[in-house]
Design an enzyme around this catalytic site. Structure first.
Site, short mmCIF file in Angstrom:
data_model
loop_
_atom_site.label_atom_id
_atom_site.label_comp_id
_atom_site.label_asym_id
_atom_site.label_seq_id
_atom_site.Cartn_x
_atom_site.Cartn_y
_atom_site.Cartn_z
CE LYS A 1 -4.22 -1.90 2.14
NZ LYS A 1 -5.18 -1.65 3.17
CE LYS B 1 -8.72 -9.25 -2.18
NZ LYS B 1 -7.98 -8.87 -0.98
CE LYS C 1 -12.79 -1.39 -0.72
NZ LYS C 1 -13.49 -2.01 0.45
#
Length: 338
Positions: free
Chosen positions: A118, A201, A204
């Site tokens: 991240k 993956k 969203k």
């Protein structure tokens, strides 16, 4: 010292950072519902404190928290059977999180691959919360003395850290107070992949809406996205080994298996030899039959946000009957004057 017997209890949570997807449903919420009916007390959480480790628009965060609660309820999580909360209404999560920040070691945190993913090359400019949030995640779990946590593969490392924190706390203070929690990872589609790239993956945050099925999508949109999902030119195999080098085919078969609650091998015995032109309509019909009722019920619930807020407030009261005594005992063990 005798090893205590902990009452079995399930805890898990999802960040309300917007856009509930099929990946969330198959990888998490569907299993939450199954565990709700498996005989153990269950606590399910919208982890809004975790969501703000990256900046959230306040009005969006409120909407997303209510929408996630609606998704939980519409999928079958009953506030009568499970404790349903948003994390920030139960302050013991954050209070125990500080204790665990003092138990966890820097080296443990630096090994967390999700932080590296991240933060990327921007590690000096991300929030301290993003770095330290696995300690809060451990507190989320252990403030309920939860013994079982259904999680996706991507959270397994954080569960191992939770076990390390519980072990170190118990060792440092000479107690057997926190359980060594077990991860529960099972099912055909614990990791649902993008409809546009089977190696990534379903997310969203993907800029392409066609890459995912949103739990708010209507029947026509669901069917259209499946029809347009990326595939390869070969027929479907009759055995799972034939999917090993075919990520898109494997993803669609996994989704079908999870929605139909069948093993992958059973699905392939039915559809092996078919081309995708024949298989995709079957998958679309199945997905619409399973997901459309959920999206419709979510829309109904979101029309009355005050009722969602009442459900979450009641859940917080129920949760604190568990968390307050556990935090108080933790403070006593640590040496805080009460």
């Amino acid at each position: 010292m005798t090893t205590p017997t902990f009452t079995p209890r399930v805890f898990s949570g999802i960040q309300p950072s917007g856009g509930l997807t099929l990946g969330n449903y198959l990888g998490a919420i569907k299993r939450f519902v199954q565990m709700q009916d498996a005989g153990m007390p269950t606590v399910y959480c919208m982890v809004d404190l975790h969501a703000i480790t990256v900046w959230q628009d306040p009005s969006d965060l409120q909407h997303n928290t209510r929408e996630l609660a609606a998704g939980f309820i519409a999928s079958g999580i009953s506030p009568e059977k499970s404790i349903l909360i948003n994390q920030s209404q139960v302050p013991e999560h954050a209070q125990l999180g500080w204790i665990f920040s003092c138990v966890a070691r820097m080296g443990w945190m630096q090994r967390m691959t999700q932080f590296k993913d991240k933060a990327g090359k921007n590690t000096q400019n991300v929030s301290l919360g993003l770095f330290g949030y696995p300690a809060l995640m451990a507190a989320d779990i252990l403030v309920y003395h939860a013994t079982h946590v259904p999680v996706g593969e991507d959270q397994k490392q954080h569960l191992e850290l939770t076990r390390d924190i519980a072990t170190k706390f118990n060792h440092d203070y000479g107690v057997d107070f926190f359980p060594i929690t077990e991860p529960v990872i099972e099912g055909a589609a614990t990791r649902v992949m993008s409809l546009r790239d089977g190696s990534k993956k379903m997310s969203k945050s993907d800029p392409s809406d066609a890459s995912r099925i949103n739990m708010t999508d209507d029947a026509d949109t669901i069917a259209k996205k499946i029809r347009k999902a990326k595939t390869d030119p070969d027929a479907l195999p009759s055995e799972a080994a034939g999917l090993s080098e075919r990520p898109e085919a494997r993803n669609l078969i996994n989704i079908y298996a999870a929605l139909s609650e069948q093993p992958v091998d059973d699905v392939l015995r039915e559809v092996g030899g078919q081309q995708f032109g024949a298989f995709k309509p079957l998958l679309a019909e199945l997905a619409v039959s399973k997901l459309s009722p959920i999206s419709s019920e979510m829309a109904r619930l979101m029309a009355d946000p005050a009722e969602i807020d009442r459900i979450l407030a009641r859940g917080a009261r129920q949760a604190r009957e568990i968390t307050v005594p556990i935090l108080e005992k933790t403070y006593e063990i640590v040496g805080m004057v009460r």
